[in-house]
Design a protein around this motif. Structure first.
Motif, PDB file in Angstrom:
ATOM      1  N   ASP A   9      -1.603  76.572  82.484  1.00  0.00           N
ATOM      2  CA  ASP A   9      -1.254  77.124  81.065  1.00  0.00           C
ATOM      3  C   ASP A   9      -1.219  75.541  80.191  1.00  0.00           C
ATOM      4  N   ARG A  50      -0.411  75.085  77.284  1.00  0.00           N
ATOM      5  CA  ARG A  50       0.663  75.211  76.451  1.00  0.00           C
ATOM      6  C   ARG A  50       1.939  74.705  77.080  1.00  0.00           C
ATOM      7  N   ARG A  92       6.186  70.057  78.485  1.00  0.00           N
ATOM      8  CA  ARG A  92       7.341  70.815  77.860  1.00  0.00           C
ATOM      9  C   ARG A  92       8.390  70.946  79.048  1.00  0.00           C
ATOM     10  N   GLN A 109       1.906  74.580  84.787  1.00  0.00           N
ATOM     11  CA  GLN A 109       1.840  73.679  83.572  1.00  0.00           C
ATOM     12  C   GLN A 109       0.175  73.372  83.658  1.00  0.00           C
TER      13      GLN A 109
END
Length: 399
Positions: free
Chosen positions: A27, A29, A33, A24
């Protein structure tokens, strides 16, 4: 506080969902999540995934059933090792009294800093800020009088928290905790105690040690009695060199071809031998570790007459152990294979052995080590591993 009074000066620092947190961090993105590292088996899960019931060692299929929108990423062990090194540099800049427990956690004894630094809980807060600012990772820290209590406190502080257990508040902290929260109390022990109506540490603390010995046996009963009464060792062990170097690979439920299992094992042999030589150690014993479809485990070992750091020696011993265990594997199935090198010694006084049966592979080992050091651990691989594509290798740091 007088010098004779007990102090809460042991820190247990534990990186949160380490592998997933590194992914995390690297990245954007993946942030906020649900993330799982691994495919067939969950090696790590972010807290977004954990809140949906995903757990480490769960199958990838189970993880997707619990969390359909989970993002699965392959492991990047070089990135995890690099992050761990940077975090441990912060640990050792804080105090020389550091006991590494694994790649993502350690005990720190800061008692000797009480005249020259801030109180231990403030040292812990500073350490957390340094890890976040310098490495970009969340870390939870427990502060207590003993390593055991500090470990339990860091678990209670997760995720990304800090918890102090003062010496006069140990019972108030420990006794309400479920038995499963006690470090070292596994599912089997907890289930046995629950059969007697014992649910919390306080329930166990109300019993005499003779009752616990009757339920769990002499060693486990006396140990648990000491645990719930805060009588565990108080010192951090920093003067013991690593006693073993190992790695394991989860390969999922089979059936698996024997040649695949052997290829997985030899890949692990290459990994642990590189790490052993990098640490300037030699090994006298090779240990094979197996986990079966029924969740049972087995170990087999082979000891050399002379300590070795040669990959060919270790590979031959590991192959022999695997061949000997083949009937057991066929009967029970296999989900994990591991190898460990134990009885480690310094390589300062290695007496080379004459090899009358084949070529000396020392130069090959050195060349492969040099390539891995310069270009990464995945640069040179056994040909037998190129088609395997199954399972996930997990590095272990052991004491």
């Amino acid at each position: 506080m007088s010098s004779d009074e007990p102090r809460a000066a042991i820190l247990h620092a534990d990186l949160d969902a380490f592998y997933a947190s590194v992914e995390q961090r690297d990245d954007a993105r993946l942030r906020n999540r649900p993330v799982v590292v691994g495919g067939g088996v969950v090696l790590a899960a972010s807290y977004e995934a954990k809140r949906r019931g995903v757990k480490t060692a769960m199958s990838g299929r189970q993880a997707r059933m619990l969390c359909p929108d989970v993002v699965v990423v392959p492991p990047r062990f070089d990135a995890y090792v690099e992050a761990s090194k940077r975090v441990f540099e912060i640990f050792r800049a804080t105090t020389p009294q550091v006991q590494g427990v694994s790649i993502d956690e350690a005990f720190l004894d800061v008692a000797g800093l009480h005249r020259i630094d801030v109180p231990p809980v403030d040292i812990a807060a500073r350490l957390r800020a340094q890890v976040r600012d310098q490495v970009g990772l969340p870390i939870s820290v427990g502060v207590a009088r003993t390593p055991f209590l500090a470990k339990v406190a860091s678990g209670a502080a997760k995720p990304d928290g800090l918890l102090l257990v003062p010496p006069d508040g140990e019972d108030a902290f420990l006794h309400p905790l479920p038995l499963q929260k006690l470090w070292g109390v596994g599912e089997v022990t907890a289930t046995r105690l629950q059969a007697y109506g014992l649910r919390t540490a306080g329930d166990v603390a109300a019993l005499p040690d003779s009752v616990l010995v009757g339920i769990l046996g002499p060693a486990a009963g006396r140990h648990l009695f000491a645990v719930v009464h805060g009588r565990t060792p108080e010192r951090v062990v920093t003067d013991r060199r690593r006693g073993s170097i190992g790695a394991q690979r989860a390969i999922g439920r089979g059936p698996h071809r024997p040649e695949f299992v052997e290829a997985a094992l030899l890949g692990l042999v290459d990994r642990v031998c590189r790490r052993m030589r990098a640490a300037h150690r030699t090994a006298r014993t090779v240990v094979l570790r197996l986990r079966f479809d029924d969740f049972g485990r087995a170990t087999r070992s082979h000891s050399f007459r002379h300590a070795t750091a040669t990959g060919a020696d270790v590979a031959a011993a590991a192959r022999g152990l695997l061949d000997a265990a083949a009937p057991l594997i066929r009967e029970r199935g296999i989900t994990l294979v591991g190898v460990a090198l134990t009885n480690l010694e310094s390589d300062d006084m290695v007496q080379a052995q004459l090899d009358l049966d084949g070529p000396d592979t020392t130069g090959l080992d050195a060349a492969v080590d040099a390539l891995s050091a310069r270009f990464g651990s995945g640069t040179v691989r056994r040909a037998s591993l190129l088609r395997s594509g199954e399972g996930l290798a997990v590095p272990l740091l052991e004491e």
